[in-house]
Design a protein around this motif. Structure first.
Motif, PDB file in Angstrom:
ATOM      1  N   LEU A 207       0.869  -1.171   0.000  1.00 55.81           N
ATOM      2  CA  LEU A 207       0.000   0.000   0.000  1.00 55.81           C
ATOM      3  C   LEU A 207       0.907   1.221   0.000  1.00 55.81           C
ATOM      4  N   GLY A 208       0.983   1.894  -1.131  1.00 58.87           N
ATOM      5  CA  GLY A 208       1.903   3.019  -1.262  1.00 58.87           C
ATOM      6  C   GLY A 208       1.452   4.235  -0.494  1.00 58.87           C
ATOM      7  N   THR A 209       0.232   4.676  -0.761  1.00 59.92           N
ATOM      8  CA  THR A 209      -0.317   5.848  -0.075  1.00 59.92           C
ATOM      9  C   THR A 209      -1.792   5.626   0.225  1.00 59.92           C
ATOM     10  N   ALA A 210      -2.257   6.284   1.277  1.00 56.51           N
ATOM     11  CA  ALA A 210      -3.678   6.280   1.616  1.00 56.51           C
ATOM     12  C   ALA A 210      -4.009   7.623   2.237  1.00 56.51           C
ATOM     13  N   SER A 211      -5.144   8.172   1.849  1.00 55.75           N
ATOM     14  CA  SER A 211      -5.549   9.481   2.383  1.00 55.75           C
ATOM     15  C   SER A 211      -7.069   9.558   2.425  1.00 55.75           C
ATOM     16  N   ALA A 212      -7.566  10.448   3.274  1.00 55.76           N
ATOM     17  CA  ALA A 212      -9.015  10.633   3.405  1.00 55.76           C
ATOM     18  C   ALA A 212      -9.266  11.914   4.185  1.00 55.76           C
ATOM     19  N   THR A 213     -10.533  12.282   4.291  1.00 63.71           N
ATOM     20  CA  THR A 213     -10.956  13.424   5.110  1.00 63.71           C
ATOM     21  C   THR A 213     -11.904  12.923   6.190  1.00 63.71           C
TER      22      THR A 213
END
Length: 292
Positions: A207-213
């Motif tokens: 999993l390289g990157t993960a983002s959210a709000t």
């Protein structure tokens, strides 16, 4: 008189020796578990961080475990821990062990001195637990006393399921955290992640990157995006809106989340995920997002 005095001394010595024997005589108790500072795999016997529940003894086998990585002991809140478990094996053999619990009894979980969890439970009931019978806990990572993650592999669990090194049961265990703010948003970015695995022993990925709000008003995780590399192919998994401390499924992606940490102004979200990729591979893993 001198002979009588010696007799009383001998009797006193015998009584003291008998008393020590009844008490165990030595330091047979175990010392509190401490965090391992080495990432070198090691073998250790189980060592619970809290009193064992007699109702869940079947989930606490006295097996041999090997560890890779390390984490600190996770702090409970009001006697509870937040738990996410994602067994990455075919769905028909998971036996409902895929669970998300914002506040499970801390006494029902077992964390080893290495930081690895070898027993996970969704409640204190005898049937609501799963243990590592024997095998490896890899990808052990943590952030202070707030959260720890890991993956069972090359192992067998107490349901009788076996895992190859390409499969695994992914978990995240953290300190439950209640959000206090009722409005506003926080930006969340990846701080921990384990290996992405395939339910049928396909190739592993990252999993390289993960983002959210994080929306504090709706208590949801919005616009989640995860970038995965599997067998030199990149995939992007997305979810528009997922409720916190719950399970959400959109299309072929299932999201499990619990809010953890010690600071409600900078919470973390421990996230479990499973998905079916366009090439029909079933994958899974865990990731921890830090929200600020």
């Amino acid at each position: 008189m001198q002979k009588s005095f010696r007799g009383r001394n001998i009797l006193a010595v015998l009584l003291i020796a008998a008393s020590l024997s009844a008490c165990g005589g030595g330091d047979g108790g175990t010392s509190p578990a401490t965090s391992s500072t080495s990432s070198t795999p090691a073998t250790s016997s189980p060592s619970a961080t809290s009193p064992q529940s007699s109702d869940q003894v079947a989930c606490r086998p006295n097996g041999n475990f090997t560890y890779s990585g390390s984490a600190s002991q996770v702090a409970a809140s009001n006697g509870t821990l937040a738990v996410v478990a994602v067994p990455d094996i075919p769905a028909d053999v998971q036996k409902n062990r895929n669970f998300t619990v914002p506040a499970a009894p801390a006494s029902s979980q077992v964390q080893q001195a290495s930081g690895a969890y070898t027993t996970l439970a969704s409640s204190g009931a005898a049937t609501d637990c799963l243990g590592l019978d024997h095998g490896t806990v890899s990808d052990i990572q943590g952030i202070g006393a707030d959260v720890a993650i890991g993956r069972w592999n090359q192992a067998m669990d107490t349901d009788g399921n076996t895992y190859t090194y390409l499969q695994g049961l992914h978990y995240a265990v953290g300190t439950p955290l209640s959000l206090t703010a009722t409005s506003g948003t926080l930006a969340c970015t990846q701080v921990l992640a384990d290996t992405v695995t395939d339910a049928y022993s396909g190739p592993n990925g990252t999993l390289g990157t993960a983002s959210a709000t994080l929306d504090l008003g709706t208590r949801t995780l919005n616009d989640l995006s995860m970038s995965i590399n599997l067998a030199n192919t990149n995939y992007t998994l997305t979810n528009t809106q997922a409720p916190l401390n719950s399970v959400s499924k959109t299309g072929q992606l299932s999201i499990q989340s619990v809010v953890v940490g010690h600071d409600a102004t900078q919470p973390m979200v421990a996230l479990g995920y499973s998905a079916t990729l366009p090439n029909a591979q079933d994958i899974g893993g865990v990731v921890v997002l830090s929200c600020k």
